[in-house]
Motif scaffolding. Structure first.
Motif, PDB file in Angstrom:
ATOM      1  N   LEU A 189       1.745   8.598  -6.544  1.00  0.00           N
ATOM      2  CA  LEU A 189       2.903   8.108  -7.284  1.00  0.00           C
ATOM      3  C   LEU A 189       2.514   7.644  -8.689  1.00  0.00           C
ATOM      4  O   LEU A 189       3.297   7.779  -9.626  1.00  0.00           O
ATOM      5  CB  LEU A 189       3.577   6.979  -6.517  1.00  0.00           C
ATOM      6  CG  LEU A 189       4.614   7.406  -5.467  1.00  0.00           C
ATOM      7  CD1 LEU A 189       5.129   6.204  -4.694  1.00  0.00           C
ATOM      8  CD2 LEU A 189       5.784   8.129  -6.125  1.00  0.00           C
ATOM      9  N   HIS A 190       1.331   7.104  -8.829  1.00  0.00           N
ATOM     10  CA  HIS A 190       0.861   6.662 -10.149  1.00  0.00           C
ATOM     11  C   HIS A 190       0.879   7.843 -11.122  1.00  0.00           C
ATOM     12  O   HIS A 190       1.376   7.719 -12.263  1.00  0.00           O
ATOM     13  CB  HIS A 190      -0.551   6.084 -10.024  1.00  0.00           C
ATOM     14  CG  HIS A 190      -1.067   5.439 -11.280  1.00  0.00           C
ATOM     15  ND1 HIS A 190      -1.677   6.160 -12.282  1.00  0.00           N
ATOM     16  CD2 HIS A 190      -1.065   4.143 -11.687  1.00  0.00           C
ATOM     17  CE1 HIS A 190      -2.033   5.340 -13.249  1.00  0.00           C
ATOM     18  NE2 HIS A 190      -1.674   4.106 -12.922  1.00  0.00           N
ATOM     19  N   ALA A 191       0.361   8.970 -10.708  1.00  0.00           N
ATOM     20  CA  ALA A 191       0.329  10.150 -11.572  1.00  0.00           C
ATOM     21  C   ALA A 191       1.728  10.692 -11.825  1.00  0.00           C
ATOM     22  O   ALA A 191       2.051  11.140 -12.932  1.00  0.00           O
ATOM     23  CB  ALA A 191      -0.552  11.231 -10.947  1.00  0.00           C
ATOM     24  N   ILE A 250       2.559   0.436 -10.324  1.00  0.00           N
ATOM     25  CA  ILE A 250       1.591   0.934  -9.350  1.00  0.00           C
ATOM     26  C   ILE A 250       0.199   0.747  -9.927  1.00  0.00           C
ATOM     27  O   ILE A 250      -0.074   1.139 -11.069  1.00  0.00           O
ATOM     28  CB  ILE A 250       1.835   2.410  -9.002  1.00  0.00           C
ATOM     29  CG1 ILE A 250       3.210   2.584  -8.346  1.00  0.00           C
ATOM     30  CG2 ILE A 250       0.741   2.927  -8.066  1.00  0.00           C
ATOM     31  CD1 ILE A 250       3.605   4.004  -8.102  1.00  0.00           C
ATOM     32  N   VAL A 251      -0.678   0.135  -9.146  1.00  0.00           N
ATOM     33  CA  VAL A 251      -2.053  -0.090  -9.583  1.00  0.00           C
ATOM     34  C   VAL A 251      -3.004   0.726  -8.715  1.00  0.00           C
ATOM     35  O   VAL A 251      -2.663   1.121  -7.598  1.00  0.00           O
ATOM     36  CB  VAL A 251      -2.432  -1.584  -9.527  1.00  0.00           C
ATOM     37  CG1 VAL A 251      -1.516  -2.393 -10.437  1.00  0.00           C
ATOM     38  CG2 VAL A 251      -2.371  -2.118  -8.097  1.00  0.00           C
ATOM     39  N   VAL A 279       0.130  -0.070  -4.429  1.00  0.00           N
ATOM     40  CA  VAL A 279      -1.323   0.073  -4.535  1.00  0.00           C
ATOM     41  C   VAL A 279      -1.733   1.445  -4.002  1.00  0.00           C
ATOM     42  O   VAL A 279      -1.377   1.805  -2.874  1.00  0.00           O
ATOM     43  CB  VAL A 279      -2.056  -1.020  -3.735  1.00  0.00           C
ATOM     44  CG1 VAL A 279      -3.565  -0.881  -3.920  1.00  0.00           C
ATOM     45  CG2 VAL A 279      -1.587  -2.401  -4.133  1.00  0.00           C
ATOM     46  N   GLU A 280      -2.472   2.187  -4.812  1.00  0.00           N
ATOM     47  CA  GLU A 280      -3.007   3.480  -4.395  1.00  0.00           C
ATOM     48  C   GLU A 280      -4.512   3.529  -4.650  1.00  0.00           C
ATOM     49  O   GLU A 280      -5.019   2.824  -5.538  1.00  0.00           O
ATOM     50  CB  GLU A 280      -2.342   4.622  -5.173  1.00  0.00           C
ATOM     51  CG  GLU A 280      -0.883   4.845  -4.824  1.00  0.00           C
ATOM     52  CD  GLU A 280      -0.283   6.031  -5.555  1.00  0.00           C
ATOM     53  OE1 GLU A 280       0.479   6.781  -4.923  1.00  0.00           O
ATOM     54  OE2 GLU A 280      -0.560   6.209  -6.757  1.00  0.00           O
ATOM     55  N   ALA A 323       0.839  -1.205   0.000  1.00  0.00           N
ATOM     56  CA  ALA A 323       0.000   0.000   0.000  1.00  0.00           C
ATOM     57  C   ALA A 323       0.876   1.257   0.000  1.00  0.00           C
ATOM     58  O   ALA A 323       1.953   1.288   0.608  1.00  0.00           O
ATOM     59  CB  ALA A 323      -0.913   0.005   1.217  1.00  0.00           C
ATOM     60  N   ILE A 324       0.382   2.302  -0.660  1.00  0.00           N
ATOM     61  CA  ILE A 324       1.105   3.567  -0.747  1.00  0.00           C
ATOM     62  C   ILE A 324       0.245   4.704  -0.228  1.00  0.00           C
ATOM     63  O   ILE A 324      -0.913   4.861  -0.627  1.00  0.00           O
ATOM     64  CB  ILE A 324       1.508   3.882  -2.209  1.00  0.00           C
ATOM     65  CG1 ILE A 324       2.461   2.815  -2.752  1.00  0.00           C
ATOM     66  CG2 ILE A 324       2.153   5.264  -2.298  1.00  0.00           C
ATOM     67  CD1 ILE A 324       2.776   2.988  -4.223  1.00  0.00           C
TER      68      ILE A 324
END
Length: 312
Positions: free
Chosen positions: A209-211, A251-252, A201-202, A175-176
């Motif tokens: 972080l995904h963005a 990252i999902v 995971v976000e 998890a993030i």
């Protein structure tokens, strides 16, 4: 962030933390897991989450003069609890700023540990700004939850234990929130086994972080809409981003509802009281956001305790 720094942190904090157990999820009627899947139960950690590892390592590396006016933190809940706990053990004052979406039960626990609890803003980033101003005015030490190498090294000690407990893992799901946990863990894991795959995971309502990965640089989210306060962060730190780019494979994103469902399953089938961030690893599998290959051995974390699965 180096492997040696994480190993030093593990030795430094060992007398003060619990070596939390690992549970293999099997005989699970609600979600038939095809792969071997192991959860490290950091919900049983001192203060209720992995966060105490970083808080302890930071405090143990500070001069007493730096902390004589107390500790200050901004938190969605778990980092604040860790800060309050270590402050209480050290005889220091603790002031914790919470966003208004923080869990009332975590606020209650903070007060029981003697913390001065203050609310500022709707999300962590706003509480963070208020806490920094307060710390500067009072001369207190600000315990940043992720933009601090000693904090991140402490979080990485989770992986030091996991590498011994599940030495042949192929895939880690983490998890993030701000990114400190996955950064510390991935640094420790990839130093030992660079071929292991690490997936963060976000929430869709806080894809920090995904963005940033998609943009190729750190971005500030225009809004944070997730209800999961412990995973709500509008902007990560540059050093966290750079470290994560080197060691995190993917990252999902998952919905808040996916974490609620996973927390409910953990409680109903295993008697594990996880907060929503603590259910994120399992939620990513249940939602199909992570699709492991046949035979892969998977490790996740119940990174924080809570009653989200109990009360829903």
């Amino acid at each position: 962030m180096t492997h040696d720094a994480i190993l030093a942190a593990a030795e430094r904090i060992a007398p003060f933390v619990r070596r939390t157990p690992v549970l293999k999820l099997e005989h699970c009627a609600g979600f038939p897991i095809q792969n071997d899947f192991f959860l490290k139960l950091e919900c049983l950690q001192v203060s209720g989450s992995f966060k105490v590892r970083g808080a302890l390592n930071r405090l143990k590396t500070l001069d007493a003069n730096v902390t004589r006016h107390g500790l200050v933190a901004a938190s969605g809940g778990n980092h604040g609890l860790a800060t309050a706990y270590v402050a209480k053990q050290a005889g220091l004052s603790a002031t914790v700023f919470l966003p208004t979406n923080a869990s009332p039960l975590k606020e209650q626990k903070l007060r029981q540990w003697g913390a001065d609890v203050r609310y500022a803003g709707a999300v962590w980033d706003e509480a963070h700004e208020a806490a920094q101003i307060f710390a500067a005015e009072r001369g207190a030490f600000y315990m940043h939850p992720f933009a601090d190498s000693a904090i991140v090294a402490g979080q990485g000690t989770v992986a030091v234990e996991l590498l011994e407990q599940v030495p042949d893992a192929d895939l880690y799901i983490v998890a993030i929130g701000g990114g400190g946990l996955i950064t510390g863990m991935s640094a420790a894991i990839k130093a030992v086994n660079p071929d292991v795959r690490i997936i963060g995971v976000e929430p869709t309502g806080s894809p920090t972080l995904h963005a940033s990965f998609a943009a190729g640089h750190v971005v500030r989210l225009p809004q944070v809409t997730t209800r999961v306060a412990t995973m709500a962060c509008g902007r990560t730190d540059e050093s966290i981003y750079e470290a994560a780019r080197r060691t995190v494979d993917e990252i999902v994103l998952i919905e808040d509802e996916h974490m609620i469902q996973a927390a409910q399953l953990l409680w109903f089938e295993f008697g594990i009281a996880a907060d929503l961030s603590g259910a994120a690893s399992l939620a990513a599998l249940m939602a199909g956001a992570v699709k492991p290959e046949p035979g892969q051995r998977i490790v996740g974390l119940v990174c924080g305790a809570g009653v989200d699965g109990v009360s829903n």
